[in-house]
Scaffold this motif. Structure first.
Motif, short mmCIF file in Angstrom:
data_model
loop_
_atom_site.label_atom_id
_atom_site.label_comp_id
_atom_site.label_asym_id
_atom_site.label_seq_id
_atom_site.Cartn_x
_atom_site.Cartn_y
_atom_site.Cartn_z
N ILE A 3 -34.00 -30.10 -13.73
CA ILE A 3 -33.13 -29.55 -12.71
C ILE A 3 -33.90 -28.50 -11.90
N ALA A 4 -33.35 -28.16 -10.74
CA ALA A 4 -34.05 -27.20 -9.87
C ALA A 4 -33.99 -25.79 -10.44
N ALA A 5 -32.85 -25.39 -10.98
CA ALA A 5 -32.69 -24.06 -11.57
C ALA A 5 -31.46 -24.09 -12.45
N ALA A 11 -24.64 -31.34 -0.55
CA ALA A 11 -25.83 -31.83 0.14
C ALA A 11 -26.36 -33.13 -0.44
N ALA A 12 -25.75 -33.61 -1.52
CA ALA A 12 -26.23 -34.83 -2.16
C ALA A 12 -26.12 -36.04 -1.24
N LEU A 56 -32.30 -43.81 -1.78
CA LEU A 56 -32.23 -42.77 -2.80
C LEU A 56 -31.41 -41.59 -2.29
N ARG A 57 -30.72 -40.92 -3.20
CA ARG A 57 -30.10 -39.63 -2.90
C ARG A 57 -31.17 -38.54 -3.04
N THR A 85 -30.95 -32.46 -10.24
CA THR A 85 -32.34 -32.90 -10.12
C THR A 85 -32.61 -33.35 -8.69
N TRP A 86 -33.40 -32.58 -7.97
CA TRP A 86 -33.87 -32.96 -6.64
C TRP A 86 -35.09 -33.86 -6.81
N ILE A 87 -35.10 -34.98 -6.14
CA ILE A 87 -36.23 -35.91 -6.27
C ILE A 87 -37.54 -35.21 -5.90
#
Length: 702
Positions: free
Chosen positions: A215-217, A314-315, A279-280, A237-239
């Motif tokens: 995950i990002a944070a 934002a997804a 992709l998202r 999880t940002w790609i």
């Protein structure tokens, strides 16, 4: 269940700490147990010294678990210390009520909608209901311990068995061993080992073990600015971010995490091919793509920074640059071709995704929309290997990127051409000497001297990475410099002009002056690097505050330099140089003593002031000692040599101090680096003491 940082009201908490009502005068310090993710909170008070140790037993199963456990252990190192426990969970972000079921005096179950929390205590801690919450107050003597286990589990599930102190501390040892063993996979052996290990542990903590998705944070609802509204939920999880994180872990040698993430990316690519919508930019750690965003109006937000958001709207954004990152991460983790992206099914899904991406790229280029940061042609780098099937065929991946991207590569060319044009208009103040041959410049000597010095400095920098590499580089540097002096002698015997005449080294007093010139710059440059790195990395001060402290050295240098002419009339050159080295070395000792005794940034100013004063005292006299040994006809040569010696001191000074310092930055590295610099100061002082008291006014022409 707590979300305490989202506001003090209506949020929950789970606090285990020294009882401030009984012991108001408490100093709290917090740190990680080195090489682990175990947090130690230390309480210092007149009544004694106590600690709370927090850890989460690792679950290394590839199957997702519906149980999660945290252990909090209290212990007293010295004295007798009272503790307080408060456990006030708030289920469903404070929107759902819960009930309390007492299991016994050491265990309770807090029941929420779909999920429960079991709280179990050991030692003298006795749990007492406080409405629907639970509290406890207990006192520990020296060497006595108590533990509190918090286990989240599904509603109606069997509660965990009652733990005891021995079992919880055994779990602590297992947790510590897990992290030690995990870090052994790291291939990093550089000078920033502690910082790199801590960063790697953080990335590991952010990764979901069953899927490998980081995950990002681990935060939600915290604002980018106090009072602002940009307080997003980053627990996804940002790609792009995940690909960069995993690429970092690959570089450190943690390939298992990379392979797990690679499988996760493959599954996302396959699902994107099925949905035919790409992709998202982000997913849940289990791969879920629906991340609806909502606000929590009952919570006022961190320091009033509302609204508090859960989920992330934002997804649904379309960002074409994430495909390059996804492909790059998959390729970087490439190793075992069985079952992942290199399998036929995975490659076919990837090919379909690139075809879809190329369509989107072409559409947006035709409509004038901004292009993505990575052109689809980069996907072709994964190329077909045996068993991978065809390349993407929907569009030609050999098409050139859009003109906007091609032009970005040459935007600096006009500026470069302008600089070259302007340099043509400059006039050299010294006209060329028609009698000087074109090949008079000793190019071979210049290359040999530069290569030798570069090898020496690089060898010093390699000291904390590889001793054999350091030895080899230093030996190679010494050999090249020996060859350099051999080349000089050869040119002199042939009657040609060398880069550096050996006759410059025939005067004993001048040589001593050159020897003093090297530590004159080695010591202050090393001190500036050491103190600057220590203040910013270890003490955490800003660059502005660090620069303010170094003003003391600047003032000292200016003060002594302004009085140099007056001092030279009263004292000999030798006396000034000796006094300068003594003052500089004393400044280093003051830096060592005051920094250990006073925990304040201004404790550095007296030592830096002395170093500046000492440097200003000896700069001019040292140069005079060297240059007065030669007539006017050779002042250009000896001045260049003197300056080169000064630079020779600056580079190794920073290299030596930096190598010693960063080898163990927070564990005696500062003291070791300063002691090493003090040794060089003493060497310079010894060379200065060998200078004669008086220097003849003239010197024969050489």
């Amino acid at each position: 269940m707590t979300a305490r940082e989202a506001g003090p009201r209506r949020t929950g908490r789970c606090r285990l700490a020294v009882d401030r009502d009984a012991v108001p005068d408490v100093t709290v310090k917090q740190l990680y147990l080195a090489g682990t993710a175990i947090v130690i909170t230390r309480f210092l008070s007149p009544e004694g010294v106590a600690e709370v140790v927090d850890f989460m037993p690792p679950d290394t199963s590839p199957t997702p678990s519906d149980r999660h456990r945290i252990v909090r252990a209290a212990r007293v190192v010295r004295g007798r210390v009272p503790f307080v426990l408060e456990c006030r969970p708030r289920f469903d972000y404070g929107r759902a009520a819960h009930t309390l079921t007492v299991l016994d005096d050491r265990g309770v179950r807090l029941r929420g909608p779909g999920q429960d929390l079991c709280v179990q205590a050991t030692g003298p801690a006795v749990l007492r209901p406080d409405g629907a919450d639970v509290t406890a107050r207990f006192t520990l003597d020296a060497a006595q311990t108590a533990t509190v286990s918090l286990t989240a589990l599904p509603s109606g599930a069997e509660p965990p068995s009652a733990p005891d102190d021995g079992a919880n501390w055994a779990a602590f040892e297992a947790c510590r061993s897990y992290w030690y063993e995990w870090l052994r996979s790291s291939t990093y052996r550089g000078r920033w080992r502690q910082l790199v290990d801590r960063s790697a542990i953080t990335l590991k903590l952010l990764s979901y073990h069953p899927t490998g998705a980081p995950i990002a944070a681990a935060t939600m609802g915290l604002p980018e600015q106090i009072g602002g509204e940009r307080n997003w939920d980053y627990r996804y999880t940002w790609i792009r971010d995940a690909s960069l994180s995993v690429h970092t872990l690959i570089g450190l040698g943690f390939r298992e995490e990379a392979q797990s993430f690679r499988r996760w990316v493959r599954e996302r690519i396959e699902s994107a091919g099925t949905e035919h919508d790409g992709l998202r930019i982000m997913y849940r750690v289990d791969g879920e793509r629906l991340l609806g965003e909502e606000t929590l109006p009952r919570w006022e937000g961190y320091r009033g920074s509302a609204p508090v958001r859960v989920g992330n709207g934002a997804a649904d954004q379309l960002q074409l640059d994430i495909y390059g990152e996804a492909a790059f991460a998959s390729a970087a983790a490439d190793g075992d071709d069985r079952g992942d992206m290199s399998a036929l099914r995975g490659w076919d899904a990837f090919r379909r995704m690139v075809d879809w991406l190329t369509e989107q790229w072409t559409l947006r280029r035709a409509t004038g929309q901004l292009p993505a940061g990575v052109h689809p042609s980069r996907a072709d780098r994964r190329g077909p290997r045996p068993g991978r099937g065809a390349r993407p065929t929907g569009h030609r991946l050999t098409d050139r990127p859009p003109a906007a991207l091609r032009n970005a590569d040459v935007r600096e060319e006009p500026g470069t051409a302008l600089i070259l044009l302007l340099t043509r208009t400059l006039e050299d103040p010294l006209p060329p000497d028609p009698d000087r041959p074109f090949d008079a410049v000793d190019a071979v000597g210049a290359v040999l001297s530069a290569a030798g010095l570069v090898l020496l400095v690089t060898g010093i920098l390699a000291a904390d990475d590889n001793v054999w590499l350091m030895t080899g580089l230093l030996a190679a540097g010494a050999a090249v410099l020996t060859g350099f002096f051999g080349w000089i002698r050869r040119l002199e015997r042939a009657g040609r002009e060398p880069l550096l005449a050996t006759s410059l080294f025939r005067d004993h007093v001048s040589n001593l002056g050159l020897v003093t010139g090297t530590p004159q710059w080695l010591v202050p440059m090393g001190v500036s690097f050491t103190v600057g790195a220590y203040l910013q990395v270890v003490r955490g001060y800003s660059a502005v505050a660090t620069g303010g402290v170094f003003t003391a050295a600047t003032l000292g240098l200016l003060a002594s330099s302004l009085g140099a002419e007056r001092l030279a009339k009263r004292w000999s050159q030798r006396t000034l140089i000796v006094t300068g080295f003594a003052t500089t070395t004393a400044g280093i000792l003051v830096l060592l003593l005051l920094v250990r005794a006073v925990d304040d940034i201004w404790a550095f100013t007296p030592g830096l002031l002395l170093i500046g004063l000492g440097l200003g005292l000896m700069l001019t006299p040292s140069a005079n000692v060297v240059q007065s040994a030669f007539p006017d006809s050779r002042q250009g040569e000896i001045s260049g040599l003197s300056r080169s010696v000064s630079n020779l001191g600056s580079s190794p000074g920073t290299a030596i101090a930096g190598t010693v310092l960063v080898a163990e930055l927070t564990n005696g590295g500062y003291a070791a680096a300063m002691i090493a610099l003090a040794v060089f100061g003493v060497v310079g002082l010894g060379a200065a003491l060998l200078l004669p008291h008086d220097r003849p006014a003239g010197a024969p022409d050489r």
